[in-house]
Design an enzyme around this catalytic site. Structure first.
Site, short mmCIF file in Angstrom:
data_model
loop_
_atom_site.label_atom_id
_atom_site.label_comp_id
_atom_site.label_asym_id
_atom_site.label_seq_id
_atom_site.Cartn_x
_atom_site.Cartn_y
_atom_site.Cartn_z
N HIS A 10 59.81 61.27 30.33
CA HIS A 10 60.17 62.17 31.43
C HIS A 10 59.90 63.64 31.12
O HIS A 10 59.22 64.32 31.87
CB HIS A 10 61.66 61.98 31.77
CG HIS A 10 62.02 60.58 32.13
ND1 HIS A 10 61.78 60.02 33.38
CD2 HIS A 10 62.58 59.60 31.39
CE1 HIS A 10 62.20 58.77 33.39
NE2 HIS A 10 62.68 58.48 32.21
O1 RIB Z 1 66.38 61.25 33.45
C1 RIB Z 1 65.62 61.65 32.34
C2 RIB Z 1 66.22 62.85 31.68
O2 RIB Z 1 67.50 62.54 31.13
C3 RIB Z 1 65.40 63.34 30.47
O3 RIB Z 1 65.58 64.72 30.31
C4 RIB Z 1 66.03 62.60 29.31
O4 RIB Z 1 65.85 63.29 28.06
C5 RIB Z 1 67.47 62.64 29.71
O5 RIB Z 1 68.01 63.90 29.32
#
Ligand code: RIB
Ligand code: CA
Length: 307
Positions: free
Chosen positions: A234
């Protein structure tokens, strides 16, 4: 486009690790002013320790690392997530930090840096719950017009979230997300709409394994732990955008977040259709919705090969 003079606000986290290592690998595009840490994937003491370990892994012990908020503004911390392993970085062997945490709070570092540097020269990249930036805005609203751009990983504008009504960063601190989203900073959102396109596959592992050096090897080991539960990197799309914005496209929208209901906390609401905008909603966010996954991973691996 001048290089981004960046404050990276994060909760390492394996995907945060990839995002940070990618940012460090592109000094001609990103001048790292500092790393600020927040509770999220793991408690604050762990995310701050992990950020310092990553600076050592990248050979950048001089980068200032600050600890920030240990809990969300209002509601209790969300459930701990195991997708990042017990230590938050895949439980792999990493070098110990080469430098201590800097004295002072991350929120104050954000305020001091933005107020000191020339206007519109500091970029913020938030890839965890937005508690630190939200409190910086509350403490010193004058930072808002001085920030060049906010790039953040959070929310889900046009798709439902993984396993609840909201994405983890917005769910963890919806009040912070509301304060930031409504502040008026020029902002670009990397929600699940785009991060679901950054899904690793066996070919990516093979190319990562082909890179020599301790940093790519450590990242590959982290990714094996992480990808077995979530194959999407992500946070990396946010720092890839800072390096190569032309890889991404999106829509201007009015984005808000649910922060009053415990049932739908963190739900993203995006309004972008002409009737919605005609009804008076002003666009406040560029929501990224498109990339070329192959080109994205080529960029990530090309820069990681520099280690
Ligand atoms: O939903 C994904 C996010 O949540 C990313 O930033 C992951 O590291 C968690 O923090
Ligand atoms: Ca994160």
């Amino acid at each position: 486009m001048p290089p981004h003079r960046l404050i990276l606000d994060c909760d390492p986290g394996v995907d945060d690790a990839f995002a940070m290592m990618l940012a460090f690998a592109a000094p001609e595009k990103i001048e790292m002013l500092g790393v600020t840490c927040v509770a999220g994937n793991r408690p604050l003491d762990q995310t701050a320790y992990n950020a310092r370990r990553l600076c050592a892994l990248a050979g950048r012990p001089e980068i200032p690392v600050y600890a920030g908020c240990a809990r969300p503004i209002m509601w209790a911390e969300g459930e701990p997530v195991d997708v990042h392993g017990k230590d938050g970085l895949g439980d792999v062997s990493l070098p110990e930090p080469k430098a201590p945490l800097r004295d002072g709070h991350a929120v104050q570092f954000i305020i001091d840096t933005v107020m000191r540097e020339p206007e519109k020269t500091v970029t913020l990249c938030c890839i965890g719950p937005m508690t630190n930036l939200a409190l910086a805005i509350v403490m010193e609203p004058r930072i808002v017009p001085r920030i060049r751009e906010l790039v953040f990983m959070g929310g889900a504008a046009f798709r439902m979230a993984m396993y609840r009504v909201s994405e983890f960063n917005f769910y963890s601190d919806p009040h912070a997300a509301h304060i930031v989203l409504s502040a008026g900073i020029p902002q670009t959102m990397f929600g699940l709409d785009i991060t679901y396109q950054a899904e690793v596959n066996p070919g990516i592992f093979q190319r990562l394994d082909a890179l020599t050096g301790p940093a790519p090897k450590a990242l590959a080991d982290m990714l094996r732990t992480y990808a077995s539960m979530d194959p999407r990197l992500h946070d990396v799309v946010a720092t890839a955008y800072l390096i190569e914005p032309g890889l991404f496209d999106g829509v201007e929208a009015h984005v808000s977040v649910e922060y009053t209901s415990p049932t739908t906390r963190g739900l993203t609401v995006a309004r972008w259709t002409p009737p919605q905008l005609a009804a008076g909603y002003q666009t406040n966010t560029r929501v990224i919705t498109k990339t070329d996954p192959a080109a994205f991973f080529d960029l990530m691996l090309t820069y990681l090969a520099r280690y």
